[in-house]
Design a protein around this motif. Structure first.
Motif, short mmCIF file in Angstrom:
data_model
loop_
_atom_site.label_atom_id
_atom_site.label_comp_id
_atom_site.label_asym_id
_atom_site.label_seq_id
_atom_site.Cartn_x
_atom_site.Cartn_y
_atom_site.Cartn_z
N THR A 20 0.82 -1.21 0.00
CA THR A 20 0.00 0.00 0.00
C THR A 20 0.86 1.26 0.00
O THR A 20 0.58 2.23 -0.71
CB THR A 20 -0.94 0.01 1.22
OG1 THR A 20 -1.74 -1.18 1.20
CG2 THR A 20 -1.86 1.22 1.19
N GLN A 24 -0.21 2.70 -3.23
CA GLN A 24 -1.41 3.48 -2.93
C GLN A 24 -1.17 4.36 -1.70
O GLN A 24 -1.95 4.36 -0.75
CB GLN A 24 -2.61 2.56 -2.68
CG GLN A 24 -3.01 1.71 -3.89
CD GLN A 24 -4.15 0.78 -3.54
OE1 GLN A 24 -4.04 -0.06 -2.65
NE2 GLN A 24 -5.26 0.92 -4.24
N GLU A 104 -3.30 -2.25 -7.53
CA GLU A 104 -4.07 -3.18 -6.70
C GLU A 104 -5.48 -3.36 -7.27
O GLU A 104 -6.48 -3.32 -6.56
CB GLU A 104 -4.14 -2.69 -5.25
CG GLU A 104 -2.79 -2.54 -4.56
CD GLU A 104 -2.18 -3.88 -4.15
OE1 GLU A 104 -2.80 -4.94 -4.44
OE2 GLU A 104 -1.10 -3.87 -3.56
#
Length: 251
Positions: A20, A24, A104
């Protein structure tokens, strides 16, 4: 020793947090909480101490209530250091920073009646890629891992998913695997699996799907016997015999 094991529930997520933070980062703190162990009631004592144990359990209970996973400050510092080293590698940074990519991305598709689902780490218009942490990213070692863990079939699956389950042979975009070590100095290697590799993996995938469907049809799920070599006397090897010779390395 703050690292000593204890019996509190621990919704930790280092590997997912690493992904992540790399892919992200804008939603990282929506998904993860940082466990600052220096803030426990008795920083000089471990989690055998009830106050420390209760403090940690309260933190995890809050994580569960908020739907978050957690990483410790030490793990978060490690993730940030890994990210800096990773992005310093131009061949990795170019893939991760590609502007026409989704990260993702959840995918679902059907192949010969079998439902599949997965997450493509980097799904771009002209390539797709997977980010992996590993013990050893040395190219020779990690390429053995590619075949050991059949990451090539993972690539074939995602290639098929990108085509809505209608992938054709010879029509795969390049599949990259970005590997980074989980221990300092966090070495990085980037690998490309092109058309010929993905074609063979796609063939293996189709064979596996056909075998799965046959097992469903026959309600018969074979074990290791399917790996037994063919022998002249098929009746002898019906139970799955594995001929064993003395290996050359035994003196």
């Amino acid at each position: 020793d703050g690292s000593q094991e204890d019996d509190t529930k621990t919704p930790l997520g280092f590997g997912a947090a690493y992904h992540t933070w790399i892919l992200q980062r804008d939603i990282f703190f929506m998904k993860y909480a940082i466990l600052d162990e220096n803030k426990r009631p008795f920083p000089d004592k471990n989690y055998q101490t009830k106050a420390n144990r209760d403090w940690k359990q309260e933190f995890f209970d809050q994580c569960i209530e908020e739907g978050k996973l957690s990483v410790t400050t030490a793990e978060f510092d490690q993730i940030k250091e890994m990210a800096d080293i990773l992005m310093a590698r131009p061949e990795a940074a170019e893939l991760i920073s590609y502007t026409r990519a989704k990260f993702e991305r959840s995918v679902e598709w059907i192949k010969r009646g079998v439902k599949f689902r997965g997450f493509i780490d980097i799904d771009a218009d002209v390539f797709f890629a997977d980010l992996k942490t590993t013990v050893n990213a040395d190219p020779e070692t990690f390429q053995r891992d590619i075949w050991k863990y059949r990451y090539d079939i993972q690539g074939a699956c995602y290639s098929d998913a990108r085509a809505g389950g209608k992938r054709l042979f010879g029509k795969h975009d390049p599949f990259y695997i970005i590997a980074q070590e989980k221990t300092s100095p966090y070495g990085v290697s980037v690998h490309i699996l092109a058309n010929d590799v993905l074609d063979k993996a796609y063939e293996d995938l189709l064979n596996a799907v056909d075998a799965f469907n046959q097992c469903l049809k026959d309600d018969y799920w074979p074990g290791y016997e399917i790996k037994a070599p063919a022998m002249l006397n098929e009746e002898v090897n019906e139970g799955g015999l594995f001929p064993t010779s003395r290996p050359p390395w035994i003196k």
